[in-house]
Design a protein around this motif. Structure first.
Motif, mmCIF file in Angstrom:
data_model
loop_
_atom_site.group_PDB
_atom_site.id
_atom_site.type_symbol
_atom_site.label_atom_id
_atom_site.label_comp_id
_atom_site.label_asym_id
_atom_site.label_seq_id
_atom_site.Cartn_x
_atom_site.Cartn_y
_atom_site.Cartn_z
ATOM 1 N N LYS A 278 0.831 -1.204 0.000
ATOM 2 C CA LYS A 278 0.000 0.000 0.000
ATOM 3 C C LYS A 278 0.868 1.258 0.000
ATOM 4 N N LYS A 279 1.975 1.207 0.708
ATOM 5 C CA LYS A 279 2.901 2.338 0.705
ATOM 6 C C LYS A 279 3.559 2.504 -0.663
ATOM 7 N N ALA A 280 3.948 1.378 -1.256
ATOM 8 C CA ALA A 280 4.633 1.420 -2.556
ATOM 9 C C ALA A 280 3.730 1.997 -3.642
ATOM 10 N N LEU A 281 2.449 1.693 -3.567
ATOM 11 C CA LEU A 281 1.513 2.187 -4.578
ATOM 12 C C LEU A 281 1.398 3.704 -4.559
ATOM 13 N N VAL A 282 1.754 4.301 -3.428
ATOM 14 C CA VAL A 282 1.727 5.760 -3.303
ATOM 15 C C VAL A 282 3.114 6.365 -3.517
ATOM 16 N N ALA A 283 4.136 5.699 -2.996
ATOM 17 C CA ALA A 283 5.467 6.303 -2.932
ATOM 18 C C ALA A 283 6.265 6.216 -4.226
ATOM 19 N N VAL A 284 6.062 5.171 -5.014
ATOM 20 C CA VAL A 284 6.882 4.984 -6.218
ATOM 21 C C VAL A 284 6.252 5.754 -7.380
ATOM 22 N N ASP A 285 7.020 6.686 -7.917
ATOM 23 C CA ASP A 285 6.551 7.556 -9.003
ATOM 24 C C ASP A 285 6.734 6.860 -10.351
ATOM 25 N N PRO A 286 5.667 6.711 -11.140
ATOM 26 C CA PRO A 286 5.804 6.037 -12.429
ATOM 27 C C PRO A 286 6.442 6.892 -13.521
ATOM 28 N N THR A 287 6.482 8.197 -13.319
ATOM 29 C CA THR A 287 6.905 9.115 -14.385
ATOM 30 C C THR A 287 8.259 8.780 -15.000
#
Length: 350
Positions: free
Chosen positions: A274-283
């Motif tokens: 759940k943290k990774a889904l917010v913290a990792v930027d796909p850009t």
């Protein structure tokens, strides 16, 4: 040779013996069949607590669970059987154990002066790696499984796995020779037909392919077909009264403490996902790979998996065996479930 050394030797021998068969199925010769060539990366040592008793010269161990309930293992797979005054009830028939199931039953029944005739086989679920030796026990055995188990086995049409004669939808009480076993289906988990097998007179629960006591899950979260159902299954298992757990894999039995550790491991993964889904930027990944969307998605998800799994691997190294081997793939499958089934991380476009 020590018990640990013997376990390692036999496991390695079994793996090497399987190489030609696997190669034949693939239609090719393995590139590293040479036993002196180690192509695997270095992994953390296996905690001694994850290992069970040594197998014998024929490649199996059979031992008492409680009273007249016994278990059989080859170090990788497990089955169980109950001796009764009317014969033997077998629970699963893994092909890797094969004829050693008969040898184990003969060994125990001869020692106890009871019948070695297998009268019933209970199917935990339809997968061939747990039922592929069922046909060894002939046609005059009553086979029992969930209603979906029968449908799936008829679909698969595998002669080594005869479809069950007796089926049930939610619950079934098996009474044989003065013994009682409670079978129940509590929803889809590992497979649509995977059942809970409770031995109330033996303080034991058998639930296959969910928690492998002492070990991290197999590849991609034990290849569970229903991830939310599989995550919910341990709590349902803990609602039963039991002291000993039969998980269907690896070389030892489990305890309630093992189930708690497994639940904590999965909970920690979910929290980090759940943290990774917010913290990792796909850009950066989509900028780097341009119109190759799959390359961008692959790199992006690999970064999410690394973010979520690395702390869990560190925390459980030395606690769960091989936590560094398959946790990444387990993380990926749970991540996809959290994203797709729970909707976490999904954003509505403005």
């Amino acid at each position: 040779m020590s018990a640990t050394d013997r376990r390692s030797f036999l496991a390695r021998s079994a793996a090497l013996a399987a190489v030609p068969a696997v190669a034949a199925l693939a239609g090719s010769t393995p590139a590293h069949a040479d036993t002196g060539t180690d192509t695997l990366p270095d992994y953390a040592p296996i905690p001694p607590s994850a290992l069970g008793p040594a197998v014998n010269a024929q490649g199996y161990f059979v031992g008492r669970v409680r009273k007249n309930l016994y278990w059989v293992t080859d170090g990788t797979y497990q089955a169980a059987f109950l001796t009764t005054r009317d014969g033997v009830v077998l629970f699963d028939a893994p092909p890797s154990i094969g004829q050693n199931l008969k040898r184990a039953i003969d060994e125990i029944t001869a020692a106890n002066g009871v019948s070695n005739k297998v009268t019933h086989i209970v199917y935990s679920h339809h997968h061939a790696d747990h039922l592929g030796a069922s046909s060894l026990f002939g046609r005059h055995v009553t086979r029992i499984g969930h209603a979906e188990n029968k449908r799936l086995l008829l679909r698969d049409n595998d002669p080594t796995r005869p479809a069950p004669d007796v089926t049930f939808e939610d619950r079934y009480t098996l009474r044989v020779g003065g013994e009682r076993v409670e079978l129940a289906w509590h929803g889809t988990n590992h497979t649509p037909d995977n059942i809970y097998i409770h031995f109330p007179g033996h303080d034991t629960l058998m639930l296959v392919d969910l928690n492998l006591p002492g070990w991290a899950p197999f590849d991609t979260f034990n290849i569970n077909e229903d991830v939310p159902g599989s995550i919910a299954a341990p709590a349902k298992a803990m609602a039963y009264p039991w002291k000993t757990f039969i998980g269907g894999h690896m070389g030892r039995l489990g305890t309630r403490a093992d189930m708690v550790v497994y639940q904590q491991y999965v909970d920690d993964l979910i929290d980090n996902i759940k943290k990774a889904l917010v913290a990792v930027d796909p850009t950066p990944f989509f900028v780097k790979y341009g119109n190759n969307s799959w390359a961008a998605v692959k790199a992006y998800q690999a970064a999410q998996v690394e973010y979520a799994s690395a702390p869990v691997i560190k925390k459980y190294t030395g606690v769960l065996a091989a936590v560094d081997v398959y946790t990444d793939s387990t993380t990926f499958l749970i991540l996809e479930s959290v994203r797709l089934d729970l909707g976490i991380g999904s954003q509505v476009h403005d």
